[in-house]
Design an enzyme around this catalytic site. Structure first.
Site, PDB file in Angstrom:
ATOM      1  N   ARG A  41      -4.370  -3.714  13.787  1.00 43.22           N
ATOM      2  CA  ARG A  41      -3.296  -2.862  13.602  1.00 43.22           C
ATOM      3  C   ARG A  41      -3.240  -1.839  14.767  1.00 43.22           C
ATOM      4  O   ARG A  41      -4.207  -1.749  15.167  1.00 43.22           O
ATOM      5  CB  ARG A  41      -3.381  -2.513  12.383  1.00 43.22           C
ATOM      6  CG  ARG A  41      -2.774  -3.196  11.100  1.00 43.22           C
ATOM      7  CD  ARG A  41      -3.131  -2.235   9.787  1.00 43.22           C
ATOM      8  NE  ARG A  41      -4.353  -2.332   9.476  1.00 43.22           N
ATOM      9  CZ  ARG A  41      -4.762  -1.833   8.202  1.00 43.22           C
ATOM     10  NH1 ARG A  41      -3.805  -1.048   7.415  1.00 43.22           N
ATOM     11  NH2 ARG A  41      -6.009  -1.589   8.046  1.00 43.22           N
ATOM     12  N   LYS A  77      -7.943   2.525  11.299  1.00 47.51           N
ATOM     13  CA  LYS A  77      -9.053   2.864  10.345  1.00 47.51           C
ATOM     14  C   LYS A  77     -10.036   3.615  10.974  1.00 47.51           C
ATOM     15  O   LYS A  77      -9.926   4.053  11.971  1.00 47.51           O
ATOM     16  CB  LYS A  77      -9.799   1.300  10.593  1.00 47.51           C
ATOM     17  CG  LYS A  77      -8.969   0.207   9.471  1.00 47.51           C
ATOM     18  CD  LYS A  77      -8.677   0.765   8.198  1.00 47.51           C
ATOM     19  CE  LYS A  77     -10.170   0.739   7.395  1.00 47.51           C
ATOM     20  NZ  LYS A  77      -9.697   1.065   6.019  1.00 47.51           N
ATOM     21  N   TYR A 101      -6.746   6.709   8.619  1.00 45.02           N
ATOM     22  CA  TYR A 101      -7.586   6.361   7.512  1.00 45.02           C
ATOM     23  C   TYR A 101      -9.146   6.451   7.585  1.00 45.02           C
ATOM     24  O   TYR A 101      -9.428   5.845   8.160  1.00 45.02           O
ATOM     25  CB  TYR A 101      -7.272   4.823   6.982  1.00 45.02           C
ATOM     26  CG  TYR A 101      -5.595   4.820   6.463  1.00 45.02           C
ATOM     27  CD1 TYR A 101      -5.074   5.380   5.600  1.00 45.02           C
ATOM     28  CD2 TYR A 101      -4.958   3.706   7.395  1.00 45.02           C
ATOM     29  CE1 TYR A 101      -3.786   5.246   5.069  1.00 45.02           C
ATOM     30  CE2 TYR A 101      -3.692   3.383   6.649  1.00 45.02           C
ATOM     31  CZ  TYR A 101      -3.141   4.087   5.859  1.00 45.02           C
ATOM     32  OH  TYR A 101      -1.917   3.916   5.406  1.00 45.02           O
ATOM     33  N   HIS A 133     -11.176   7.528   4.301  1.00 48.61           N
ATOM     34  CA  HIS A 133     -12.107   7.065   3.256  1.00 48.61           C
ATOM     35  C   HIS A 133     -13.431   7.515   3.182  1.00 48.61           C
ATOM     36  O   HIS A 133     -14.393   6.695   3.183  1.00 48.61           O
ATOM     37  CB  HIS A 133     -11.937   5.577   3.025  1.00 48.61           C
ATOM     38  CG  HIS A 133     -10.545   4.939   3.053  1.00 48.61           C
ATOM     39  ND1 HIS A 133      -9.807   5.441   1.843  1.00 48.61           N
ATOM     40  CD2 HIS A 133      -9.772   4.386   3.951  1.00 48.61           C
ATOM     41  CE1 HIS A 133      -8.563   4.848   1.930  1.00 48.61           C
ATOM     42  NE2 HIS A 133      -8.384   4.119   3.155  1.00 48.61           N
ATOM     43  N   GLU A 154      -4.995   8.960   4.042  1.00 51.38           N
ATOM     44  CA  GLU A 154      -4.717   8.775   2.757  1.00 51.38           C
ATOM     45  C   GLU A 154      -4.683   9.974   1.551  1.00 51.38           C
ATOM     46  O   GLU A 154      -4.628  10.144   0.373  1.00 51.38           O
ATOM     47  CB  GLU A 154      -6.051   7.798   2.227  1.00 51.38           C
ATOM     48  CG  GLU A 154      -7.422   8.257   2.248  1.00 51.38           C
ATOM     49  CD  GLU A 154      -8.173   8.167   3.536  1.00 51.38           C
ATOM     50  OE1 GLU A 154      -9.525   8.801   3.567  1.00 51.38           O
ATOM     51  OE2 GLU A 154      -7.493   8.205   4.714  1.00 51.38           O
ATOM     52  N   ASP A 204      -2.535   0.498 -17.926  1.00 47.79           N
ATOM     53  CA  ASP A 204      -2.385   1.858 -17.284  1.00 47.79           C
ATOM     54  C   ASP A 204      -2.565   2.901 -18.100  1.00 47.79           C
ATOM     55  O   ASP A 204      -2.188   2.615 -19.237  1.00 47.79           O
ATOM     56  CB  ASP A 204      -1.124   1.866 -16.368  1.00 47.79           C
ATOM     57  CG  ASP A 204      -1.114   3.037 -15.327  1.00 47.79           C
ATOM     58  OD1 ASP A 204      -1.334   2.930 -14.113  1.00 47.79           O
ATOM     59  OD2 ASP A 204      -0.948   4.574 -15.884  1.00 47.79           O
ATOM     60  N   ARG A 231       4.562   5.464 -16.954  1.00 49.99           N
ATOM     61  CA  ARG A 231       4.705   4.414 -16.083  1.00 49.99           C
ATOM     62  C   ARG A 231       4.768   3.228 -16.490  1.00 49.99           C
ATOM     63  O   ARG A 231       5.427   2.459 -15.870  1.00 49.99           O
ATOM     64  CB  ARG A 231       3.152   4.631 -15.134  1.00 49.99           C
ATOM     65  CG  ARG A 231       3.174   3.743 -13.961  1.00 49.99           C
ATOM     66  CD  ARG A 231       4.388   4.039 -13.025  1.00 49.99           C
ATOM     67  NE  ARG A 231       4.349   2.991 -11.914  1.00 49.99           N
ATOM     68  CZ  ARG A 231       5.763   2.654 -11.586  1.00 49.99           C
ATOM     69  NH1 ARG A 231       6.606   3.339 -11.962  1.00 49.99           N
ATOM     70  NH2 ARG A 231       5.688   1.391 -10.533  1.00 49.99           N
ATOM     71  N   VAL A 283      -6.499   1.126  -8.734  1.00 49.62           N
ATOM     72  CA  VAL A 283      -6.731   2.436  -9.259  1.00 49.62           C
ATOM     73  C   VAL A 283      -7.237   3.168  -8.203  1.00 49.62           C
ATOM     74  O   VAL A 283      -7.639   2.781  -7.191  1.00 49.62           O
ATOM     75  CB  VAL A 283      -7.545   2.523 -10.585  1.00 49.62           C
ATOM     76  CG1 VAL A 283      -7.287   1.554 -11.848  1.00 49.62           C
ATOM     77  CG2 VAL A 283      -9.190   1.854  -9.775  1.00 49.62           C
ATOM     78  N   LEU A 284      -6.782   4.596  -8.126  1.00 52.84           N
ATOM     79  CA  LEU A 284      -7.025   5.531  -7.068  1.00 52.84           C
ATOM     80  C   LEU A 284      -7.287   6.743  -7.588  1.00 52.84           C
ATOM     81  O   LEU A 284      -6.453   7.469  -8.493  1.00 52.84           O
ATOM     82  CB  LEU A 284      -5.808   5.442  -6.291  1.00 52.84           C
ATOM     83  CG  LEU A 284      -5.781   6.494  -5.078  1.00 52.84           C
ATOM     84  CD1 LEU A 284      -6.877   6.044  -4.059  1.00 52.84           C
ATOM     85  CD2 LEU A 284      -4.544   6.365  -4.348  1.00 52.84           C
ATOM     86  N   ASP A 312     -11.853   0.587  -0.660  1.00 52.96           N
ATOM     87  CA  ASP A 312     -12.060   1.677   0.367  1.00 52.96           C
ATOM     88  C   ASP A 312     -12.328   2.859  -0.235  1.00 52.96           C
ATOM     89  O   ASP A 312     -13.122   3.433   0.541  1.00 52.96           O
ATOM     90  CB  ASP A 312     -10.619   1.616   1.125  1.00 52.96           C
ATOM     91  CG  ASP A 312     -10.233   0.978   2.163  1.00 52.96           C
ATOM     92  OD1 ASP A 312     -11.154   0.393   2.848  1.00 52.96           O
ATOM     93  OD2 ASP A 312      -9.069   0.463   2.208  1.00 52.96           O
ATOM     94  N   ASN A 360     -10.002  -3.840   4.832  1.00 53.62           N
ATOM     95  CA  ASN A 360      -8.859  -3.320   5.443  1.00 53.62           C
ATOM     96  C   ASN A 360      -7.901  -4.678   5.211  1.00 53.62           C
ATOM     97  O   ASN A 360      -7.441  -5.416   6.246  1.00 53.62           O
ATOM     98  CB  ASN A 360      -8.896  -3.417   7.014  1.00 53.62           C
ATOM     99  CG  ASN A 360     -10.001  -4.390   7.531  1.00 53.62           C
ATOM    100  OD1 ASN A 360     -10.762  -5.409   6.840  1.00 53.62           O
ATOM    101  ND2 ASN A 360      -9.683  -4.532   8.943  1.00 53.62           N
TER     102      ASN A 360
END
Length: 372
Positions: A15, A75, A94, A96, A118, A198, A203, A239-240, A270, A300
């Site tokens: 990328r 990245k 990004y 992380h 992010e 969830d 949601r 999940v985040l 990540d 990635n």
């Protein structure tokens, strides 16, 4: 302002931080853009296309790090790139940082200003610069998982959609956000049996309205995990926690309850991963097996489809890049609270609360460090 885009050097990362149309916009705003030679070759964009957009092509990444004020990457910088960063030089990519203390230390030591895609937010509290790659990763997760389920890859030998007279495979999606929704879309399209877990009833209600009887919506509890993991052929970890570690939802002991050859795709890798047994992998060696369960933990994932990903990412990041370039990073951050939420490191200080907590370091308020 002098803006630089080095070529990505992470394993199988093709990328680009700036596509030619983004370069053209920056040049039209009066800025100088340096692009490392062959940076876009992996997405079929050669140096001449960048030159026509107004970029200056340079031979090495070192020339970019030495002479530019703002670095645009995709990245996180690799160790040798971190060592080239200078005091008050801005990097926008990004990062992380929560699960990567070594990168964090190198960036802190450099004295740079690190703004993470992010953790930039919008008016609704969403993550607009993470969303396009989350869309890509969510869709890819089903594609990657379906391939890993093939017997030759160590999987159960199951076709997710089944065929006439044969039941489809069962996909369990952990998390109904952007990644999860796109994984569901692909899995439903392949005619798999799909269940999402969830903790947000709102949601789940939205997903139920969107997908109807094609999707089973389950409120996420430990009991629900223990009930649905053994049924799964493919599990998507989606999940985040913005800026922080992903919660470890699936323990190693739970793997023993699952069918041999089941596939886990950890899109949360990540941020440390949401399976206890997750370890970062690469596109070169994407999977490994623990207790008979296939783990796909590529850090990635969108790099596997770099052309689509690069243009999708630039659509989201360009307004922020132009803001940083036109105003300078301090004014841009002070005037835009959502961009300011992206500030993770400022000249030796950690400025994002979740990152600081994860790394065990002191947190400094972004306004405090910017107003010095």
């Amino acid at each position: 302002m002098r803006i630089g885009m080095p070529k990505e050097i992470k394993d199988h990362e093709y990328r680009v931080g700036l596509v030619p149309s983004s370069v053209r916009e920056l040049v039209a705003n009066g800025h100088e853009v340096l692009v490392e030679t062959n940076a876009g070759i992996g997405i079929d964009i050669n140096d001449e296309v960048y030159r026509r957009a107004g970029a200056i092509i340079v031979d090495t990444a070192a020339e970019i790090y030495e002479s530019t004020d703002l670095i645009i990457k995709v990245k996180e910088p690799q160790p040798k790139e971190c060592l080239m960063m200078r005091e008050e030089q801005v990097i926008f990519a990004y990062l992380h940082l929560a699960p990567d203390p070594s990168q964090a230390k190198l960036l802190l030591d450099s004295g740079c200003v690190a703004i993470a895609f992010e953790t930039v937010t919008d008016e609704q509290g969403r993550l607009p610069l993470l969303a396009p790659m989350s869309e890509v990763a969510g869709r890819m997760s089903i594609q990657a998982g379906a391939h890993a389920l093939e017997k030759a890859q160590g999987g159960r030998g199951i076709l997710l959609g089944g065929v006439t007279g044969v039941a489809p495979g069962h996909v369990v999606v952990l998390g109904g956000g952007v990644v999860g929704t796109n994984a569901i879309r692909m899995a439903v399209g392949m005619e798999a049996e799909v269940t999402v877990l969830d903790k947000s009833l709102n949601r789940l209600r939205e997903l139920d309205n969107q997908f109807g009887s094609s999707l089973h919506t389950i409120y996420a509890t430990q009991d629900a995990l223990e009930r649905y993991m053994p049924k799964a052929d493919l599990v998507i970890g989606a999940v985040l926690v913005p800026g922080g570690f992903a919660p470890k939802l699936v323990s190693r002991s739970m793997l023993l309850t699952m069918k041999p050859g089941t596939v886990l795709v950890d899109v949360a890798i990540d941020q440390g991963g949401c399976f206890e047994t997750s370890m970062p992998t690469t596109h070169t060696e994407p999977t490994y097996i623990i207790d008979g369960i296939i783990h796909y933990c590529v850090t990635n994932m969108p790099g596997g489809v770099p052309r689509t990903s690069s243009f999708a990412l630039n659509n989201a990041t360009l307004p922020y890049v132009i803001d940083l370039a036109n105003k300078g990073y301090k004014r841009a951050l002070l005037e835009n609270t959502h961009l300011r939420n992206g500030l993770n490191i400022h000249m030796g200080k950690v400025t994002h609360n979740e990152v600081a907590r994860a790394l065990g370091l002191k947190h400094y308020s972004p306004l405090e460090v910017l107003n010095v």
